[in-house]
Motif scaffolding. Structure first.
Motif, PDB file in Angstrom:
ATOM      1  N   PRO A 173       0.838  -1.208   0.000  1.00  0.00           N
ATOM      2  CA  PRO A 173       0.000   0.000   0.000  1.00  0.00           C
ATOM      3  C   PRO A 173       0.869   1.253   0.000  1.00  0.00           C
ATOM      4  O   PRO A 173       1.968   1.262   0.556  1.00  0.00           O
ATOM      5  CB  PRO A 173      -0.793  -0.128   1.299  1.00  0.00           C
ATOM      6  CG  PRO A 173       0.086  -0.960   2.193  1.00  0.00           C
ATOM      7  CD  PRO A 173       0.809  -1.909   1.292  1.00  0.00           C
ATOM      8  N   LEU A 174       0.382   2.307  -0.631  1.00  0.00           N
ATOM      9  CA  LEU A 174       1.076   3.583  -0.669  1.00  0.00           C
ATOM     10  C   LEU A 174       0.199   4.655  -0.042  1.00  0.00           C
ATOM     11  O   LEU A 174      -1.020   4.562  -0.043  1.00  0.00           O
ATOM     12  CB  LEU A 174       1.399   3.989  -2.113  1.00  0.00           C
ATOM     13  CG  LEU A 174       2.270   3.041  -2.930  1.00  0.00           C
ATOM     14  CD1 LEU A 174       2.402   3.556  -4.360  1.00  0.00           C
ATOM     15  CD2 LEU A 174       3.649   2.880  -2.299  1.00  0.00           C
ATOM     16  N   ALA A 175       0.828   5.696   0.490  1.00  0.00           N
ATOM     17  CA  ALA A 175       0.100   6.828   1.065  1.00  0.00           C
ATOM     18  C   ALA A 175       1.018   8.028   1.074  1.00  0.00           C
ATOM     19  O   ALA A 175       2.230   7.911   0.833  1.00  0.00           O
ATOM     20  CB  ALA A 175      -0.356   6.500   2.492  1.00  0.00           C
ATOM     21  N   ASP A 176       0.455   9.218   1.338  1.00  0.00           N
ATOM     22  CA  ASP A 176       1.304  10.393   1.456  1.00  0.00           C
ATOM     23  C   ASP A 176       1.886  10.480   2.860  1.00  0.00           C
ATOM     24  O   ASP A 176       1.743   9.556   3.675  1.00  0.00           O
ATOM     25  CB  ASP A 176       0.538  11.661   1.063  1.00  0.00           C
ATOM     26  CG  ASP A 176      -0.583  12.019   2.045  1.00  0.00           C
ATOM     27  OD1 ASP A 176      -0.640  11.442   3.162  1.00  0.00           O
ATOM     28  OD2 ASP A 176      -1.392  12.896   1.707  1.00  0.00           O
ATOM     29  N   GLU A 177       2.547  11.589   3.154  1.00  0.00           N
ATOM     30  CA  GLU A 177       3.225  11.737   4.450  1.00  0.00           C
ATOM     31  C   GLU A 177       2.259  11.716   5.633  1.00  0.00           C
ATOM     32  O   GLU A 177       2.658  11.417   6.759  1.00  0.00           O
ATOM     33  CB  GLU A 177       4.011  13.048   4.463  1.00  0.00           C
ATOM     34  CG  GLU A 177       5.125  13.134   3.436  1.00  0.00           C
ATOM     35  CD  GLU A 177       4.654  13.564   2.055  1.00  0.00           C
ATOM     36  OE1 GLU A 177       5.526  13.809   1.195  1.00  0.00           O
ATOM     37  OE2 GLU A 177       3.421  13.659   1.820  1.00  0.00           O
ATOM     38  N   ASN A 178       0.990  12.006   5.368  1.00  0.00           N
ATOM     39  CA  ASN A 178      -0.022  12.019   6.434  1.00  0.00           C
ATOM     40  C   ASN A 178      -0.883  10.771   6.450  1.00  0.00           C
ATOM     41  O   ASN A 178      -1.881  10.701   7.179  1.00  0.00           O
ATOM     42  CB  ASN A 178      -0.914  13.257   6.278  1.00  0.00           C
ATOM     43  CG  ASN A 178      -0.128  14.545   6.356  1.00  0.00           C
ATOM     44  OD1 ASN A 178       0.717  14.719   7.239  1.00  0.00           O
ATOM     45  ND2 ASN A 178      -0.371  15.459   5.418  1.00  0.00           N
ATOM     46  N   GLY A 179      -0.517   9.797   5.626  1.00  0.00           N
ATOM     47  CA  GLY A 179      -1.280   8.555   5.594  1.00  0.00           C
ATOM     48  C   GLY A 179      -2.477   8.587   4.673  1.00  0.00           C
ATOM     49  O   GLY A 179      -3.265   7.636   4.639  1.00  0.00           O
ATOM     50  N   ALA A 180      -2.651   9.663   3.915  1.00  0.00           N
ATOM     51  CA  ALA A 180      -3.792   9.777   3.002  1.00  0.00           C
ATOM     52  C   ALA A 180      -3.512   9.062   1.683  1.00  0.00           C
ATOM     53  O   ALA A 180      -2.360   8.937   1.252  1.00  0.00           O
ATOM     54  CB  ALA A 180      -4.112  11.247   2.745  1.00  0.00           C
ATOM     55  N   ALA A 181      -4.575   8.612   1.022  1.00  0.00           N
ATOM     56  CA  ALA A 181      -4.456   7.914  -0.254  1.00  0.00           C
ATOM     57  C   ALA A 181      -3.970   8.851  -1.348  1.00  0.00           C
ATOM     58  O   ALA A 181      -4.120  10.072  -1.276  1.00  0.00           O
ATOM     59  CB  ALA A 181      -5.797   7.306  -0.628  1.00  0.00           C
ATOM     60  N   LEU A 182      -3.388   8.267  -2.392  1.00  0.00           N
ATOM     61  CA  LEU A 182      -2.877   9.012  -3.539  1.00  0.00           C
ATOM     62  C   LEU A 182      -3.745   8.750  -4.763  1.00  0.00           C
ATOM     63  O   LEU A 182      -4.415   7.724  -4.850  1.00  0.00           O
ATOM     64  CB  LEU A 182      -1.452   8.553  -3.891  1.00  0.00           C
ATOM     65  CG  LEU A 182      -0.398   8.477  -2.792  1.00  0.00           C
ATOM     66  CD1 LEU A 182       0.845   7.798  -3.355  1.00  0.00           C
ATOM     67  CD2 LEU A 182      -0.075   9.859  -2.270  1.00  0.00           C
ATOM     68  N   ASP A 183      -3.686   9.659  -5.724  1.00  0.00           N
ATOM     69  CA  ASP A 183      -4.147   9.357  -7.077  1.00  0.00           C
ATOM     70  C   ASP A 183      -2.879   9.034  -7.860  1.00  0.00           C
ATOM     71  O   ASP A 183      -2.388   9.830  -8.654  1.00  0.00           O
ATOM     72  CB  ASP A 183      -4.902  10.546  -7.680  1.00  0.00           C
ATOM     73  CG  ASP A 183      -5.487  10.228  -9.053  1.00  0.00           C
ATOM     74  OD1 ASP A 183      -5.271   9.099  -9.537  1.00  0.00           O
ATOM     75  OD2 ASP A 183      -6.134  11.103  -9.643  1.00  0.00           O
ATOM     76  N   SER A 184      -2.313   7.856  -7.570  1.00  0.00           N
ATOM     77  CA  SER A 184      -0.985   7.481  -8.065  1.00  0.00           C
ATOM     78  C   SER A 184      -1.044   7.121  -9.548  1.00  0.00           C
ATOM     79  O   SER A 184      -1.782   6.235  -9.949  1.00  0.00           O
ATOM     80  CB  SER A 184      -0.436   6.314  -7.246  1.00  0.00           C
ATOM     81  OG  SER A 184      -1.456   5.387  -6.913  1.00  0.00           O
ATOM     82  N   GLU A 185      -0.248   7.825 -10.366  1.00  0.00           N
ATOM     83  CA  GLU A 185      -0.361   7.722 -11.825  1.00  0.00           C
ATOM     84  C   GLU A 185       0.923   7.354 -12.550  1.00  0.00           C
ATOM     85  O   GLU A 185       0.878   6.704 -13.583  1.00  0.00           O
ATOM     86  CB  GLU A 185      -0.885   9.040 -12.397  1.00  0.00           C
ATOM     87  CG  GLU A 185      -2.274   9.428 -11.937  1.00  0.00           C
ATOM     88  CD  GLU A 185      -3.371   8.554 -12.524  1.00  0.00           C
ATOM     89  OE1 GLU A 185      -3.075   7.761 -13.431  1.00  0.00           O
ATOM     90  OE2 GLU A 185      -4.519   8.664 -12.065  1.00  0.00           O
ATOM     91  N   GLY A 186       2.093   7.796 -12.065  1.00  0.00           N
ATOM     92  CA  GLY A 186       3.347   7.546 -12.757  1.00  0.00           C
ATOM     93  C   GLY A 186       4.300   6.772 -11.877  1.00  0.00           C
ATOM     94  O   GLY A 186       4.297   6.924 -10.652  1.00  0.00           O
ATOM     95  N   LEU A 187       5.163   5.944 -12.493  1.00  0.00           N
ATOM     96  CA  LEU A 187       6.050   5.066 -11.730  1.00  0.00           C
ATOM     97  C   LEU A 187       7.409   4.928 -12.397  1.00  0.00           C
ATOM     98  O   LEU A 187       7.492   4.715 -13.610  1.00  0.00           O
ATOM     99  CB  LEU A 187       5.410   3.678 -11.596  1.00  0.00           C
ATOM    100  CG  LEU A 187       6.262   2.575 -10.964  1.00  0.00           C
ATOM    101  CD1 LEU A 187       6.531   2.867  -9.487  1.00  0.00           C
ATOM    102  CD2 LEU A 187       5.568   1.226 -11.125  1.00  0.00           C
ATOM    103  N   VAL A 188       8.460   5.040 -11.591  1.00  0.00           N
ATOM    104  CA  VAL A 188       9.830   4.748 -12.018  1.00  0.00           C
ATOM    105  C   VAL A 188      10.488   3.921 -10.930  1.00  0.00           C
ATOM    106  O   VAL A 188      10.351   4.230  -9.743  1.00  0.00           O
ATOM    107  CB  VAL A 188      10.636   6.047 -12.236  1.00  0.00           C
ATOM    108  CG1 VAL A 188      12.133   5.777 -12.258  1.00  0.00           C
ATOM    109  CG2 VAL A 188      10.210   6.727 -13.531  1.00  0.00           C
TER     110      VAL A 188
END
Length: 351
Positions: free
Chosen positions: A107-122
């Motif tokens: 699972p991924l989240a921002d610094e505050n534990g909120a969900a992302l609209d994660s779109e790009g990956l490297v």
């Protein structure tokens, strides 16, 4: 991204590189000078430069360890050859490179534990993950376990209004690491307020040695009418594959693959608005294939499509091949909906 109405075997890891190249503004499918040399069509040809080898719907509407497998927005090749597949609902899967079966999910989240609209990956050279989110937009660095390790600076103009001039859900869709692993590029899906509609910004960051990325040059790129930039991948010969996509209700998806060249394009980081003014050269692009022109290979569609093979294609990575003959993997984002499919496509692209 959530789709809006506008308008399998794999090879080993490939290190892609990018230099830079000139540009011209175009409308509709672009043709440019120095296009790839004409080649005799091969089996399953979409165009002289692109053929589709196979597709797979095996992961459609499945789960893994309680997590829905789908919503895929980006792909990357990990250091061990596995496929990293990013869901835009804050999950990062590792897939077997031959069977595409999930091996793990983080699972991924921002610094505050909120969900992302994660779109790009490297996947960076040290194995950490760089992930872009459309929300702010942002680019964050993550450990393999999903721990946030840092965040890259973003120009104010690229932020979603009212903080900047970007439109929500139209920001960092494309993310790729360029030549030598020192330059990162993020592509905006849509235009900034004040820029000519259809002209989007490509933002880069550079680093020296092991230092953090810092803001660098920015370029303008003209999309086809009604399409947006959803993915990019650096090629070994110093250019860039760019995926453009759009959707029209009742008609279906348009997905086109372009070869882009940044060389001699103008650095637009200090150009407030891009309105076709003299002296500003956009990124040059050449059409490689319209996916609607590919053979359908027996695929079926859950909603009207120009070609039943088409779906909401959004992710792309180069998985192998030689300098001028690449193996490319695409994936569609099913938005966890009944009318769309999680579909992987194996392409051969000749440059």
């Amino acid at each position: 991204m959530r789709l809006r109405s506008v308008l399998a075997p794999l090879a080993a890891t490939l290190t892609a590189g990018l230099a830079a190249a000139t540009c011209v503004a175009v409308a509709g499918p672009a043709a440019a000078e120095n296009a790839p040399a004409s080649k005799a069509p091969t089996r399953n040809a979409c165009s002289p430069a692109v053929s589709v080898e196979r597709f797979s719907d095996a992961l459609d509407k499945t789960t893994y360890e309680g997590t829905f497998v789908g919503n895929f927005s980006a792909l990357a090749v990990d250091r061990d050859g596995a496929i990293a597949a990013l869901s835009d609902r804050s999950a990062l899967f590792t897939l077997d490179p031959r069977t595409l079966k999930p091996r793990s999910v983080v699972p991924l989240a921002d610094e505050n534990g909120a969900a992302l609209d994660s779109e790009g990956l490297v996947v960076d050279r040290d194995g950490t993950r760089l992930v872009s989110s459309e929300t702010e937009p942002s680019v964050r660095r993550y450990g393999r376990d999903g721990t946030v390790l840092g965040r890259l600076p973003v120009p104010d103009a690229l932020r979603v209004a009212p903080a900047g001039r970007a439109t929500a859900n139209q920001t960092f869709e494309a993310l790729t690491l360029l030549s030598g692993g020192r330059t990162l590029l993020a592509g905006m899906e849509g235009s900034l307020s004040g820029d000519t509609p259809g002209v989007v910004r490509l933002q880069t960051w550079q680093r020296d040695g092991h230092r953090d990325f810092r803001l660098a040059a920015q370029y303008g790129y003209r999309t086809d009418t009604g399409l947006g930039v959803v993915e990019s991948a650096a090629t070994p010969d110093g250019r860039l594959l760019v995926l453009e996509r759009g959707f029209t209700a009742g008609v279906g998806n348009t997905v086109r693959l372009y070869l882009a060249d940044l060389r001699h394009a103008t650095d637009t980081s200090r150009v407030d608005t891009l309105t076709g003014q003299d002296g500003v050269r956009l990124v040059r692009k050449t059409l490689l294939a319209d996916i609607a022109d590919c053979p359908s290979l027996g695929a079926t569609a859950k909603q009207p499509q120009p070609n039943p093979l088409l779906d909401n294609i959004e992710g792309m990575t180069i998985t192998g091949g030689s300098r001028g003959d690449l193996k490319v993997l695409l994936v569609s984002d099913d938005n966890q909906g009944a009318t769309q499919t999680t579909r992987f496509y194996s392409l051969r692209v000749r440059l």
